[in-house]
Write an enzyme that holds these catalytic residues in place. Structure first.
Site, mmCIF file in Angstrom:
data_model
loop_
_atom_site.group_PDB
_atom_site.id
_atom_site.type_symbol
_atom_site.label_atom_id
_atom_site.label_comp_id
_atom_site.label_asym_id
_atom_site.label_seq_id
_atom_site.Cartn_x
_atom_site.Cartn_y
_atom_site.Cartn_z
ATOM 1 N N TRP A 4 -8.527 9.956 -2.653
ATOM 2 C CA TRP A 4 -7.919 9.306 -2.023
ATOM 3 C C TRP A 4 -8.058 9.906 -0.427
ATOM 4 O O TRP A 4 -7.489 10.825 0.098
ATOM 5 C CB TRP A 4 -6.140 9.064 -1.730
ATOM 6 N N TYR A 41 1.018 -1.452 -0.003
ATOM 7 C CA TYR A 41 0.056 0.565 -0.045
ATOM 8 C C TYR A 41 1.083 1.272 0.201
ATOM 9 O O TYR A 41 2.458 1.156 0.001
ATOM 10 C CB TYR A 41 -1.147 -0.242 1.035
ATOM 11 N N ASP A 72 -19.640 -7.730 -16.570
ATOM 12 C CA ASP A 72 -19.890 -8.977 -17.516
ATOM 13 C C ASP A 72 -19.887 -10.588 -16.568
ATOM 14 O O ASP A 72 -18.819 -10.772 -15.886
ATOM 15 C CB ASP A 72 -19.931 -9.510 -18.534
#
Lengths: 349, 349
Positions: free
Chosen positions: A285, A68, A191
Site C-alpha cells: 500500500w 476507503y 477477455d
C-alpha cells in the site's frame, strides 16, 4: 494527521482559493460542492501551493464514498494526488522554494482545489521539465509500480514477472518500467470485445506477453515458458480465481504481492505452494509505504528522480487522459466512474 | 541424492543388518517387508551407523504410500528420522567418531533398519546424554518448531504467537520452546470429547491460552487480547476456515507460516489483510531448510545444541511414545495410523 480546512461561509471580494468539499460521505456527485476556501499564511514549516492539476483516482472516489481504508475528518477537500507550484514558504522550510513543483507524499491532502497550505513534510519536489499530467499522476500509480518491482525480488535483465489487471494504471507503468530494465512481462488481462487493440496497446508500451485469464489454465502456458523463465514475482490486483491461477506459474521461491482486489474476492493459495514451492505472499500500500518514510526521504527522492528520468526519456508515457476545468468537475467525476473507459480524468485548476 | 540399498537375496551365516524395505509404493502394512540388508564397509566419507531407535512419522507413511513431495528410488528402506551410534568411519570423516550419537540431517536415509552406511554430510552429532527417544525424534518436529519460532519474526519475552493444531508433535514443541523464552502462546485445538484433559495437558507443557476453533470467531477473543498483545506470528498446520479465522487476529505487519495442511484445504486470505494489515504469508519445510544448509552446518549444530539443552534442562519433554521391537513393526504401523492416539510409535532396533 489530516490538515483541517476552513470554509468561507461569507463571500469575500478577493477569493484566492476554491475547492471540491464534502461535508459527509456519499456519492461524489451528490456530496461534492465547489466552495470558496480560506488559505491562511504559511506557518514556519508550511508551504502554500498553487495546484496545477489533480487526477481523479478510484481511491479518491472511495474516500469520498467513505469506503476507503483511510478517511479524513469532515469537512474535507477531495483528491489525494496532483502537482502544484510553490507560491510561498514558511521561515523554516528548506526542501522547496517558490517556483518549485511539488507533489504530495501523504494521502488525504485534498488536492482538488486551486490552492492549499501544506506541511513541508507532506510534499516532495518534482522536476518541472516533465509534462504537468505526468507530474500530477506520479505519486500513486507510478510509485506503486516502482516499489512493486524494486522491493520484493531482485530482478535482473532476462528475469520475468507476471501480473494481472495489466491494463490498470499501475499495470501499464509496470510494463514500461520492466521494459526499461530488460525484464520480461507476462501480462494477464480480462477477455473483452476489443481485445486485439488492447493487446496491441500493451505491446506498444513494451509488454512481452499479453494473455487472457483463461489462458492461465491452458497448455499454451508451457509453450510460453519455453520462451522465458518462470516469473520470480507476481503482481496481483484482482483476487479470487485469477490470482490462484497466476500463482501456479510462479517460480520456486517466488513472491506474490497483492496491491488491489478488483474482484472483491479473497486470495486462495494451495498449502503445497507455500510449503513445497516456498512461495511468499504479501501486500503493498503506497500510502503506508510513504508514511513509514516520513522522516527519511532518501528512497522517496530517488524514486521520484528515477521516474521523472523515465518520463523525460520517453520510457514512461503519461496515461491517456482527459482534462477538465475545475468547475466541470461533475462531468469529470462521471467519466472517472465509467468502467472500461481507460482514460484518467484530470482536473485543471 | 538417495543412498541405494542392496538386498541380500541369499542367506548369510552372519547377518549384521535388517531393515523395513518396500519395493513399490502402497499401504505400509502391505508393502513393507523386514529383510536382510548388506552393509558395505565405509568409503572415505562414509559413516557406518548402528541405529538405536527410529520413530514412525506421518510423513514417513506418506513416503511409503508414494504421496509425499519427496520420494526415494525403489527399493528403499522406510523411515526418515532416528538416532544411531557411530560404529565405523571412513578415512576422511572428521565430524564424528565411533561411539558418537548421530541423527539424520537429510530426508530419505531409511532409518527403519538395524544398521546403515551414510555419507558424513547427511548426519549430525547429537549429545548422548539425552534420552534415546528424545534424540530419535529431534530432527523433524523439534527442528521445525525451533525454526518456526526463530526465522520469521523477532520474538521477545512478552510477545505472543498463535498456532493451530497445537496438539500436534510440532505444536507441543512450539509451546515448550516459547514457554522457555517467555513468549505467550495462544493455542487453537479442535473441539473433542476429552477437551478438558487436552487443555490441561497443554497447560502443563507451558501453554498460556488454549482455545477451540469456534472461539476464534467469538467476542471472547477481545477479552483474551486484554491479557496479551496480538500475535506477531501465526503458525498454520491446518488450512481452510481455521486458518482464515486465525489470521484475523494477527497483529499489523505479522507473519503467518504454513508448515502443514491437515484439513486438505487451501489457505484463504482477505485482500485487505495483505494490503492494509500488511500481513505476510510463507511456508516452511524442514527437509528443504536442511538441504539448503548442506554445506554450512553452523545453524544446524546451534539448533541441535539449543534443543538438546532444553531437553537436558527438562524444558522440552520427550513426546509420549510406545516402543516396539523392529520385528513388531506391523503393530507399530497400525498404531501410528490410528487417529487421535497422540502417541509416537518408535521402533527400537
Amino acid at each position: 494527521m489530516w490538515p483541517g480546512i476552513r470554509l468561507l461561509r461569507r463571500p469575500l471580494s478577493t477569493l484566492s482559493a476554491r475547492g471540491l468539499v464534502y461535508e459527509k460521505h456519499g456519492e461524489p456527485l451528490q456530496v461534492l460542492r465547489l466552495q470558496n476556501l480560506e488559505v491562511p499564511s504559511p506557518g514556519d514549516y508550511d508551504v502554500r501551493v498553487k495546484i496545477l492539476a489533480a487526477p481523479i483516482n478510484p481511491s479518491d472516489i472511495n474516500m469520498v464514498q467513505g469506503t476507503y481504508a483511510l478517511l479524513p475528518e469532515l469537512p474535507a477537500v477531495g483528491g489525494n494526488e496532483g502537482v502544484g507550484v510553490v507560491a510561498e514558504i514558511g521561515n523554516h522550510v528548506t526542501s522547496v522554494r517558490p517556483g518549485d513543483w511539488v507533489i504530495p507524499v501523504d494521502a488525504g491532502l485534498g488536492t482538488w482545489r486551486t490552492e492549499g497550505l501544506y506541511n513541508e513534510s507532506s510534499l516532495v519536489r518534482v522536476p518541472s521539465d516533465i509534462p504537468v499530467v505526468g507530474a500530477a499522476t506520479l505519486s500513486v500509480n507510478p510509485c506503486t509500480a516502482y516499489r512493486l518491482l524494486s522491493d520484493y525480488e531482485t530482478l535482473r535483465p532476462g528475469d520475468s514477472i507476471i501480473q494481472n489487471a495489466s491494463n490498470s494504471s499501475v499495470g501499464q507503468v509496470v510494463i514500461q518500467i520492466a521494459a526499461s530494465l530488460g525484464i520480461t512481462t507476462i501480462n494477464v488481462v480480462r477477455d473483452r470485445s476489443d481485445l486485439s487493440s488492447l493487446v496491441q496497446r500493451l505491446h506498444d508500451l513494451g509488454a512481452d506477453h499479453v494473455i487472457t485469464e483463461d489462458v492461465l489454465r491452458k497448455p499454451e502456458m508451457k509453450e510460453l515458458f519455453k520462451k522465458c523463465p518462470r516469473p520470480k514475482l507476481a503482481l496481483n490486483c484482482v483476487g479470487g480465481k485469477s490470482t490462484t491461477e497466476m500463482l501456479r506459474h510462479l517460480d520456486y521461491g517466488g513472491t506474490m504481492v497483492t496491491y488491489g482486489g478488483m474482484a472483491k474476492q479473497p486470495v486462495t493459495i494451495p498449502v503445497s505452494a507455500l510449503i513445497f514451492k516456498n512461495v511468499k505472499l504479501c501486500g503493498f500500500w503506497v500510502t503506508q509505504w510513504k508514511r513509514d518514510r516520513a522522516h527519511n526521504r532518501e528512497e522517496v527522492t530517488k524514486m521520484i528522480r528515477d521516474l521523472s528520468d523515465l518520463i523525460r526519456r520517453g520510457k514512461l508515457v503519461t496515461p491517456p487522459s482527459t482534462e477538465w476545468p475545475l468547475q466541470d468537475f461533475a462531468k469529470a467525476m462521471r467519466d472517472a466512474q465509467t468502467p472500461f473507459l481507460s482514460r484518467k480524468q484530470i482536473l485543471i485548476m
